[in-house]
Write a protein that holds these residues in place. Structure first.
Motif, PDB file in Angstrom:
ATOM      1  N   VAL A 332     -17.858 -24.440 -10.292  1.00 37.99           N
ATOM      2  CA  VAL A 332     -18.045 -23.370 -11.282  1.00 37.99           C
ATOM      3  C   VAL A 332     -16.685 -22.915 -11.782  1.00 37.99           C
ATOM      4  O   VAL A 332     -15.751 -22.717 -10.994  1.00 37.99           O
ATOM      5  CB  VAL A 332     -18.791 -22.163 -10.673  1.00 37.99           C
ATOM      6  N   GLU A 333     -16.587 -22.756 -13.105  1.00 36.16           N
ATOM      7  CA  GLU A 333     -15.309 -22.344 -13.688  1.00 36.16           C
ATOM      8  C   GLU A 333     -15.551 -21.372 -14.848  1.00 36.16           C
ATOM      9  O   GLU A 333     -16.399 -21.606 -15.710  1.00 36.16           O
ATOM     10  CB  GLU A 333     -14.551 -23.572 -14.180  1.00 36.16           C
ATOM     11  N   PHE A 334     -14.814 -20.283 -14.847  1.00 40.18           N
ATOM     12  CA  PHE A 334     -14.795 -19.324 -15.958  1.00 40.18           C
ATOM     13  C   PHE A 334     -13.464 -19.473 -16.690  1.00 40.18           C
ATOM     14  O   PHE A 334     -12.398 -19.429 -16.052  1.00 40.18           O
ATOM     15  CB  PHE A 334     -14.919 -17.887 -15.437  1.00 40.18           C
ATOM     16  N   GLY A 359     -18.275 -25.797  -0.940  1.00 40.25           N
ATOM     17  CA  GLY A 359     -17.689 -25.567   0.376  1.00 40.25           C
ATOM     18  C   GLY A 359     -16.892 -24.286   0.456  1.00 40.25           C
ATOM     19  O   GLY A 359     -16.406 -23.926   1.528  1.00 40.25           O
ATOM     20  N   GLU A 360     -16.740 -23.584  -0.672  1.00 40.52           N
ATOM     21  CA  GLU A 360     -15.978 -22.334  -0.697  1.00 40.52           C
ATOM     22  C   GLU A 360     -16.903 -21.131  -0.836  1.00 40.52           C
ATOM     23  O   GLU A 360     -17.948 -21.208  -1.503  1.00 40.52           O
ATOM     24  CB  GLU A 360     -14.990 -22.324  -1.862  1.00 40.52           C
ATOM     25  N   LEU A 361     -16.488 -20.036  -0.204  1.00 43.92           N
ATOM     26  CA  LEU A 361     -17.198 -18.776  -0.344  1.00 43.92           C
ATOM     27  C   LEU A 361     -16.353 -17.846  -1.194  1.00 43.92           C
ATOM     28  O   LEU A 361     -15.240 -17.474  -0.810  1.00 43.92           O
ATOM     29  CB  LEU A 361     -17.453 -18.142   1.032  1.00 43.92           C
ATOM     30  N   ASN A 518     -21.909 -26.950   2.259  1.00 42.41           N
ATOM     31  CA  ASN A 518     -21.529 -27.885   1.194  1.00 42.41           C
ATOM     32  C   ASN A 518     -21.817 -27.349  -0.207  1.00 42.41           C
ATOM     33  O   ASN A 518     -21.706 -28.085  -1.190  1.00 42.41           O
ATOM     34  CB  ASN A 518     -22.270 -29.211   1.382  1.00 42.41           C
ATOM     35  N   SER A 519     -22.193 -26.091  -0.276  1.00 41.26           N
ATOM     36  CA  SER A 519     -22.526 -25.482  -1.570  1.00 41.26           C
ATOM     37  C   SER A 519     -21.438 -24.512  -2.000  1.00 41.26           C
ATOM     38  O   SER A 519     -20.618 -24.056  -1.188  1.00 41.26           O
ATOM     39  CB  SER A 519     -23.859 -24.736  -1.485  1.00 41.26           C
ATOM     40  N   ALA A 534     -14.185 -14.050   3.205  1.00 43.49           N
ATOM     41  CA  ALA A 534     -14.402 -15.028   2.129  1.00 43.49           C
ATOM     42  C   ALA A 534     -13.148 -15.858   1.890  1.00 43.49           C
ATOM     43  O   ALA A 534     -12.020 -15.416   2.152  1.00 43.49           O
ATOM     44  CB  ALA A 534     -14.802 -14.304   0.850  1.00 43.49           C
ATOM     45  N   ASP A 535     -13.341 -17.094   1.399  1.00 42.19           N
ATOM     46  CA  ASP A 535     -12.195 -17.950   1.065  1.00 42.19           C
ATOM     47  C   ASP A 535     -11.413 -17.369  -0.110  1.00 42.19           C
ATOM     48  O   ASP A 535     -10.202 -17.572  -0.217  1.00 42.19           O
ATOM     49  CB  ASP A 535     -12.691 -19.356   0.688  1.00 42.19           C
TER      50      ASP A 535
END
Length: 575
Positions: A332-334, A359-361, A518-519, A534-535
């Motif tokens: 996802v990118e803004f 894989g990132e939170l 993995n999401s 969070a990451d």
């Protein structure tokens, strides 16, 4: 309304049959007075019993045929009108399903319900009348005039006088009543709005002891509708007695002047009786047209309101051809995203740029009104960006179909919504073909198994409308299970743990980690304890990014984050 009637194309055969049957019925009705005149002028005058029996039997046959035609025509008309109503409701529902949140905000929920129910019913009712009376009335009127003139032409001046008077009364009545029909539907909208707010907000109303005030508010809307309905009914109440007065005076005039012609020997008794019946048929056909004139304007108002929904231009539409996504799933990118709600002076989001990988939170934190939920609404494409772009898997969400985009997302909204049905059905809402094992696993991860197993019916326990028979924490856990069962590429938790106690929260987070490893995961919250691990933490302030980083990094670099942390954690926790 003509535009809506184009949807009746699939009922072309039924409509054609109705027209033929009604034509036969009208012919039989028009033929009966002539046969009666023959019985009087020939059978009775000559005391010919055989002739009377013969013609009388023929009249019974004609009358029975006309009745059968009328019954079948009425059945087909009703079937067609009800089918038309079904088509309209399907069209409206399908259109409303495609609305973005902007269209819902613009039209309002209460009026959409009214248009789908009350307005469609108005169209449905008038369709039955049109299919029967719109054909029968003109044919009866024209045929009645022709048959009456065949009996005697000199009495026609009575009809020439009566008919224009009738039309004048109808015109004046409709001129005054027509504007009130539109107001009537608006008053119903208002009543529905007040009633809906009262029912959905009953807990707040009782908590603040505002029951009496809401009762007054409802009574005002109800009385307003009643006053408008009384005005309409008063106007229409004049119409029917006036019509009956004209019809009765016409009959009296025909009997009076017809008797004079019989006395002169210029007319027979049977012909006068037939002429009176034809005059009654002519005036009755006009009465049917009046009923149409009463119903059609109100239905026309409803048709305009329905067309307004069906013709609403959608802010969010799918591209003709969706672009293919890249190999990475859940990215996802803004990019320099800005957004302003319709009619707002200030942008809700301004120049937002960040990215999130599988894989990132990613946690999003900020004060009330900072734009957290707005950012999620753009990611899920409930609204479209004003400028910039939101990309999922390298593709602008505006170049993807909404179905394909949302199939990637497991969404747990801030305001938990459950549907009437069972707990299993609500969890299964996230995946229609989910197995029993998948439902139980999702519930176990969401920490819902404990309370579900305590219910007598278990997963078959019924959920009341709005989930009013389960607690806030239970609703949140069912909602989380509904999202987890999708096995989505992107998970969005919009303040989804606020109703959970610390113990359940800790268990849920521990169980979630392997499920969503993995999401790409987004957590929107106002609590530092929820986001500190969070990451990446994105700090929003008045629609702009105030800082991006980990908890420790933001403590050193972001003033807004330090203020949020200081307001929630003690000095020992900060250290």
């Amino acid at each position: 309304m003509i535009k809506l009637f184009k949807l009746l194309k699939q009922y072309t055969l039924e409509i054609a049959v109705v027209i033929v049957l009604l034509f036969v019925q009208v012919l039989s009705d028009l033929y009966l007075p002539t046969l009666m005149a023959d019985i009087v002028d020939i059978g009775l005058a000559n005391k010919d019993v055989n002739y009377i029996i013969k013609i009388g039997g023929f009249m019974l046959f004609i009358a029975a045929g006309g009745t059968i035609c009328a019954i079948i025509a009425t059945y087909l008309s009703s079937k067609t009108a009800v089918g038309f109503g079904k088509i309209l409701r399907e069209k409206i529902f399908t259109k409303v399903e495609s609305f973005s949140l902007h269209e819902f905000d613009k039209l309002g929920t209460a009026t959409l319900i009214t248009r789908t129910t009350n307005d469609v019913t108005q169209i449905q009712q008038v369709s039955v009348l049109i299919l029967s009376m719109m054909i029968t009335a003109p044919l009866t009127c024209i045929g009645g005039v022709i048959m009456a003139l065949q009996q005697d032409t000199s009495l026609a001046w009575v009809l020439v006088v009566a008919i224009p008077i009738l039309f004048a009364i109808i015109g004046l009545t409709l001129k005054r009543g027509l504007p009130l029909f539109k107001v009537m539907q608006e008053k119903i909208d208002r009543l529905n709005l007040v009633l809906r707010e009262k029912l959905t907000g009953i807990r707040v109303i009782r908590a603040f002891n505002r029951i009496e005030k809401e009762r007054v508010r409802f009574d005002e809307a109800n009385a307003d509708l009643m006053d408008n309905a009384i005005k309409v009914n008063l106007i229409m109440a004049v119409l029917m007695p006036a019509m009956m007065l004209i019809m009765n005076l016409t009959t009296v005039a025909l009997v009076w002047f017809g008797a004079l012609r019989i006395d002169e020997g210029s007319m027979q008794i049977g012909s006068l009786l037939a002429f009176i019946q034809y005059a009654a048929q002519i005036l009755f056909s006009l009465l049917m047209l009046v009923m149409l004139f009463i119903m059609v304007p109100r239905a026309q108002v409803s048709a305009v309101r329905i067309n307004e929904v069906l013709d609403t231009d959608l802010d969010i539409i799918d591209p003709e051809k969706s672009k293919q996504v890249n190999d990475e799933r859940g990215f996802v990118e803004f990019k320099e995203v800005s957004f302003r709600y319709p009619g707002a002076d200030q942008p809700a989001l301004n120049n937002i740029t960040f990215s999130a990988k599988p894989g990132e939170l990613t946690a999003i934190i900020g004060g009330t009104g900072s734009g957290k939920s707005t950012l999620i609404n753009l990611m899920t494409r409930f609204y479209d960006v004003e400028s910039g772009s939101v990309l999922v898997d390298g593709v602008d969400v505006r170049e993807m179909s909404q179905k394909a985009l949302r199939a990637k997302i497991g969404f747990v909204p801030q305001k938990t919504v459950l549907f009437s049905g069972t707990i299993a059905e609500n969890i299964k809402y996230g995946k229609q073909n989910a197995t029993k094992e998948e439902i139980e696993h999702a519930a176990q991860v969401a920490q819902a198994t404990e309370f579900v197993s305590g219910l007598e019916a278990g997963f078959d326990h019924p959920i009341a409308q709005g989930g009013t028979n389960v607690s806030g924490g239970q609703k949140q856990r069912i909602s989380i299970a509904r999202a987890l069962i999708r096995k989505a590429e992107i998970y969005i938790f919009d303040d989804s743990f606020s109703a959970l106690d610390f113990k359940t929260d800790a268990k849920l987070r521990a169980a979630l980690k392997p499920e969503i490893a993995n999401s790409t995961v987004f957590i929107i919250a106002q609590s530092v304890s929820t986001v500190r691990d969070a990451d990446r933490i994105i700090v929003l302030d008045e629609g702009e990014i105030s800082g991006i980083g980990t908890h420790k990094e933001l403590l050193n670099t972001c003033k807004v984050y330090r203020e949020i942390v200081a307001s929630q954690l003690s000095e020992e926790e900060l250290a």
